[in-house]
Design an enzyme around this catalytic site. Sequence first.
Site, short mmCIF file in Angstrom:
data_model
loop_
_atom_site.label_atom_id
_atom_site.label_comp_id
_atom_site.label_asym_id
_atom_site.label_seq_id
_atom_site.Cartn_x
_atom_site.Cartn_y
_atom_site.Cartn_z
N LYS A 110 -30.85 -46.07 46.64
CA LYS A 110 -31.28 -45.48 47.88
C LYS A 110 -30.08 -45.05 48.73
CE LYS A 110 -35.40 -48.38 48.51
NZ LYS A 110 -35.99 -49.39 49.43
N GLU A 175 -23.28 -40.23 44.75
CA GLU A 175 -23.37 -41.69 44.98
C GLU A 175 -22.70 -42.02 46.31
OE1 GLU A 175 -24.36 -44.63 44.90
OE2 GLU A 175 -23.84 -45.48 42.95
N ILE A 177 -21.41 -45.10 47.28
CA ILE A 177 -20.25 -46.01 47.23
C ILE A 177 -19.96 -46.44 45.79
CG2 ILE A 177 -21.63 -48.10 47.75
CD1 ILE A 177 -19.16 -48.95 49.53
N ASP A 179 -17.53 -49.19 43.87
CA ASP A 179 -16.56 -50.28 44.08
C ASP A 179 -15.86 -50.66 42.77
OD1 ASP A 179 -18.83 -51.69 43.26
OD2 ASP A 179 -19.04 -52.79 45.12
N GLY A 181 -16.60 -49.79 39.86
CA GLY A 181 -16.66 -48.67 38.91
C GLY A 181 -17.55 -48.99 37.71
N LYS A 182 -17.96 -50.27 37.58
CA LYS A 182 -18.76 -50.65 36.41
C LYS A 182 -20.16 -50.03 36.46
CE LYS A 182 -16.23 -54.94 36.00
NZ LYS A 182 -16.23 -56.35 36.37
N THR A 183 -20.74 -50.01 37.66
CA THR A 183 -22.07 -49.40 37.80
C THR A 183 -22.01 -47.93 37.41
OG1 THR A 183 -22.65 -50.92 39.57
CG2 THR A 183 -23.92 -48.89 39.44
N LYS A 207 -14.45 -48.11 47.25
CA LYS A 207 -13.96 -49.36 47.84
C LYS A 207 -12.94 -50.01 46.93
CE LYS A 207 -17.14 -52.27 49.63
NZ LYS A 207 -17.96 -53.50 49.78
N VAL A 229 -19.70 -52.65 54.22
CA VAL A 229 -20.04 -51.66 55.24
C VAL A 229 -21.52 -51.30 55.14
CG1 VAL A 229 -17.74 -50.67 55.51
CG2 VAL A 229 -19.25 -49.79 53.72
N1 HPA Z 1 -22.26 -51.77 51.57
C1 HPA Z 1 -23.48 -51.48 51.07
N2 HPA Z 1 -23.74 -51.41 49.77
C2 HPA Z 1 -22.71 -51.64 48.93
C3 HPA Z 1 -21.43 -51.94 49.39
C4 HPA Z 1 -21.18 -52.01 50.77
O1 HPA Z 1 -20.05 -52.27 51.27
N3 HPA Z 1 -20.64 -52.10 48.30
C5 HPA Z 1 -21.44 -51.89 47.22
N4 HPA Z 1 -22.69 -51.63 47.58
#
Ligand code: HPA
Length: 259
Positions: A110, A175, A177, A179, A181-183, A207, A229
Amino acid sequence: MAGVVISSTTDEHARRVRFIRGFWINELKESNMAGREQECKQTDADKGIVIPDDWPGYPLDLFSFPEHYSEDLECVYIPHGVIMDRTERLARNIMDDLGDHDIVVLCVLKGGYQFCADLVDCIKVLCRNSNKTLPMRVDFIRLKSYLNDQSTQVLHIEGAENLSALSGKNVLIVEAIVDTGKTMKTLLDHVEAFRPKMIKVAGLLVKQVPSGTGYLPDYVGFEIPNRFVVGYALDYNEYFRDLNHICVISDRGKQKYKI
Ligand code: HPA
Ligand code: MG
């Protein structure tokens, strides 16, 4: 929608990484061109706007935001206007690279809905005001891997049954975010199985996390430190999507909405 559950794998894309003048540089950036690999060096521009570790954000009382979150936020990390200005530039970069192709925009729900809507709007404006055109179809996929502020080992992908429409198409995954990178790696593997002609990825935020693979999307809005965040459709247990700015959640906010 029938959901498929795919366990995220621990095998990460092989990469050589070296540390140059304070920046991690991927010498071999894994190509998102389906079935092909290309050598390219990361430049600072590839990382987008880099927010430093010691960035305190802006005091909340300098901005307006929903009153119901007044106790739940620490600071405004990226104001809405800055997100919009950066998105406008990403749209231009995408037009420069992909203009005159047909693309399928694959919005990752989402969290990606707001960024995707604004990016598509910016591309539409550019198409109206230039000689280039970028016919777009928009499709949606839903991923879920977070509980509270922690990533779980199981990645749920919903909407995967529609992806046969991506076969032979130029796909732009959008996308909010990235982080570890695995997803994204799991999603790319999944999408590649449908044999698109090309895949590019636009990530609003990247991130910096200790367990990161160094994966960078093709188009990056901001690189941010390892802080949780919310806002601009990013949630904490489904809260805060109704907040325009990207903010850092407070400890009180985490406690209040914890499951
Ligand atoms: N906030 C919201 N969703 C997330 C975050 C985040 O910092 N990192 C990975 N999914
Ligand atoms: Mg979430």
